[in-house]
Design a protein around this motif. Sequence first.
Motif, PDB file in Angstrom:
ATOM      1  N   MET A  83      13.818  10.394 -18.494  1.00 35.49           N
ATOM      2  CA  MET A  83      13.043  10.891 -17.361  1.00 35.49           C
ATOM      3  C   MET A  83      13.131   9.933 -16.182  1.00 35.49           C
ATOM      4  N   ALA A  84      13.062   8.646 -16.480  1.00 27.08           N
ATOM      5  CA  ALA A  84      13.172   7.659 -15.414  1.00 27.08           C
ATOM      6  C   ALA A  84      14.562   7.707 -14.780  1.00 27.08           C
ATOM      7  N   LEU A  85      15.600   7.883 -15.600  1.00 28.70           N
ATOM      8  CA  LEU A  85      16.959   7.998 -15.060  1.00 28.70           C
ATOM      9  C   LEU A  85      17.078   9.196 -14.121  1.00 28.70           C
ATOM     10  N   THR A  86      16.468  10.308 -14.509  1.00 24.73           N
ATOM     11  CA  THR A  86      16.497  11.508 -13.675  1.00 24.73           C
ATOM     12  C   THR A  86      15.872  11.240 -12.307  1.00 24.73           C
ATOM     13  N   SER A  87      14.708  10.586 -12.307  1.00 30.49           N
ATOM     14  CA  SER A  87      14.019  10.291 -11.057  1.00 30.49           C
ATOM     15  C   SER A  87      14.776   9.275 -10.220  1.00 30.49           C
ATOM     16  N   VAL A  88      15.373   8.268 -10.868  1.00 30.50           N
ATOM     17  CA  VAL A  88      16.152   7.277 -10.121  1.00 30.50           C
ATOM     18  C   VAL A  88      17.315   7.954  -9.411  1.00 30.50           C
ATOM     19  N   ASN A  89      18.030   8.830 -10.108  1.00 29.81           N
ATOM     20  CA  ASN A  89      19.184   9.499  -9.510  1.00 29.81           C
ATOM     21  C   ASN A  89      18.777  10.359  -8.316  1.00 29.81           C
ATOM     22  N   ALA A  90      17.691  11.110  -8.455  1.00 30.38           N
ATOM     23  CA  ALA A  90      17.232  11.962  -7.362  1.00 30.38           C
ATOM     24  C   ALA A  90      16.735  11.129  -6.184  1.00 30.38           C
ATOM     25  N   ALA A  94      13.752   2.263 -12.007  1.00 27.25           N
ATOM     26  CA  ALA A  94      14.783   1.583 -12.792  1.00 27.25           C
ATOM     27  C   ALA A  94      14.156   0.618 -13.784  1.00 27.25           C
ATOM     28  N   TYR A  95      13.037   0.033 -13.414  1.00 29.20           N
ATOM     29  CA  TYR A  95      12.344  -0.880 -14.327  1.00 29.20           C
ATOM     30  C   TYR A  95      11.822  -0.160 -15.574  1.00 29.20           C
ATOM     31  N   ILE A  96      11.421   1.099 -15.403  1.00 30.57           N
ATOM     32  CA  ILE A  96      10.967   1.860 -16.575  1.00 30.57           C
ATOM     33  C   ILE A  96      12.104   1.988 -17.578  1.00 30.57           C
ATOM     34  N   VAL A  97      13.302   2.324 -17.077  1.00 33.60           N
ATOM     35  CA  VAL A  97      14.476   2.407 -17.953  1.00 33.60           C
ATOM     36  C   VAL A  97      14.748   1.049 -18.589  1.00 33.60           C
ATOM     37  N   GLY A  98      14.717   0.006 -17.755  1.00 33.37           N
ATOM     38  CA  GLY A  98      14.996  -1.330 -18.261  1.00 33.37           C
ATOM     39  C   GLY A  98      14.008  -1.773 -19.319  1.00 33.37           C
ATOM     40  N   ASP A  99      12.726  -1.437 -19.137  1.00 29.20           N
ATOM     41  CA  ASP A  99      11.709  -1.830 -20.112  1.00 29.20           C
ATOM     42  C   ASP A  99      11.966  -1.206 -21.485  1.00 29.20           C
ATOM     43  N   TYR A 100      12.357   0.070 -21.487  1.00 25.03           N
ATOM     44  CA  TYR A 100      12.578   0.741 -22.772  1.00 25.03           C
ATOM     45  C   TYR A 100      13.884   0.295 -23.427  1.00 25.03           C
ATOM     46  N   ILE A 101      14.948   0.156 -22.628  1.00 23.75           N
ATOM     47  CA  ILE A 101      16.225  -0.265 -23.205  1.00 23.75           C
ATOM     48  C   ILE A 101      16.124  -1.685 -23.755  1.00 23.75           C
TER      49      ILE A 101
END
Length: 463
Positions: free
Chosen positions: A314-321, A137-144
């Motif tokens: 990609m990070a969202l995909t991994s977080v969901n799984a 989730a931090y990967i998503v947060g860093d980019y957003i």
Amino acid sequence: MKEESKAGYALNVHQNGQATNHATKTPFNDHNTPKPVLRMVDAIVIIVGVVVGAGLFRTPSLVAANTGSSEMFVLVWLLGGFVSLVGALCYAELSTSFPNTGGDYHFLMRAFGKRFAFLFAWARVSVIQTGSVALLAYIVGDYISQLYPLGEFASALYAGLVVIALTAINIVGVQFGAGTQKLLLSIQFAGLLMVVIAGFLFTPSASELSALPSAEGNTTALGLAMVFVLLTFGGWNEAGYISAELKSGSRKMVHVLIISILIITAIYLLINLAFLNVLGIERMAVSDAVGVDLMRATMGEPGVVLIGVLVAMMALTSVNATIFTGARTNYALGRDFKIFGFLGKWNTKTSTPVNALIVQCLVALALIGLGAVTRNGFQSMVDFTAPVFWFFFLAIGIALFVLRKKEPNTPRPFKVPWYPLTPIIFCASCAYLLYASLAYTGVGALVGVAILALGTLFFFFIR
């Protein structure tokens, strides 16, 4: 009289007519157990989604810095696929012989008893799975936060919102959660295809390439390179948690695991060959963001924006799984230990462990808060989870040997080939990564180990 249910459970009908789950020796309640609702393609999508994450755009530069040549760089990625396939074969025997929503937890319980299995479930809830959810989730947060900055805690805020939103989606129902995963993965594959096309078909800009730094005299440390490669391959073992939910039966887990590993290896090779083709081994070795450098060299600044969106997806995909599979361990913990009984509730209408999902969400949010305080969220979560993860991965490999001796008469639809050599290779790989995760990480690793040790206090309350 024995019969095989569609979920893969072995049922034993006693004289009083009550059915029990042979795997856990607990009453079998048809209204509180998972149903076989996943197709093979759903399972493959979930596993590929867990493994192929945003780390693919960070670890190649670390691998390049420790291999020194293009040939060795490609070789270690092939070796990563080979070691993962060896591990998948071991998991295939365990998953088809002992199908259960508890996955690793169930294998460890049968091999080493309830107390050790409890320690693993504790680690999943408090360290491994929740830490993985937080770092992804931090990967998503860093980019957003780069696109829409909201202050110094923007990354943690966005990460928390991602965890809450995806947890809510999975609470709605397993079909909706799996459908979301397929949508995210299709977008992800489209983005990866864009990177491959850019790497092989677009001519790099000479000015952009000349502006990139280049390494001289790379050192070779193949062992460390393999650490990064195998960490990037990590996650395929999540298949064990959905073995009881396959429509086609647990025997198909062999195909799910092998197909998933082959797809993942092919993706990694194509992406890394694209990086090599554009940047070369020297520029890769000193790059902090190989994907950004590749897209900037081939497509300019618009390509940089596209790669940022891709990494977030990609990070969202991994977080969901990871949320999907992690809640299954929490459910198994509540099913087998009365002290955590509230986690063992299964909602048959949505086919989801709602309470387990909610608890997982709350713990992940707490870890995101911890990362915000340390001001280095992603790295802190990597250090936090790695040693505990590889310790239990090693235990799973040993469990294969133990169960061969302990339960020799259990039907095994699939047996790992070349036994005992294959599981020995798997165990040796896990032991080395356990050592590396302690030797090369920071204080966060000690915190993770301390929380694992804290779980032993519950031993005094277990009957």
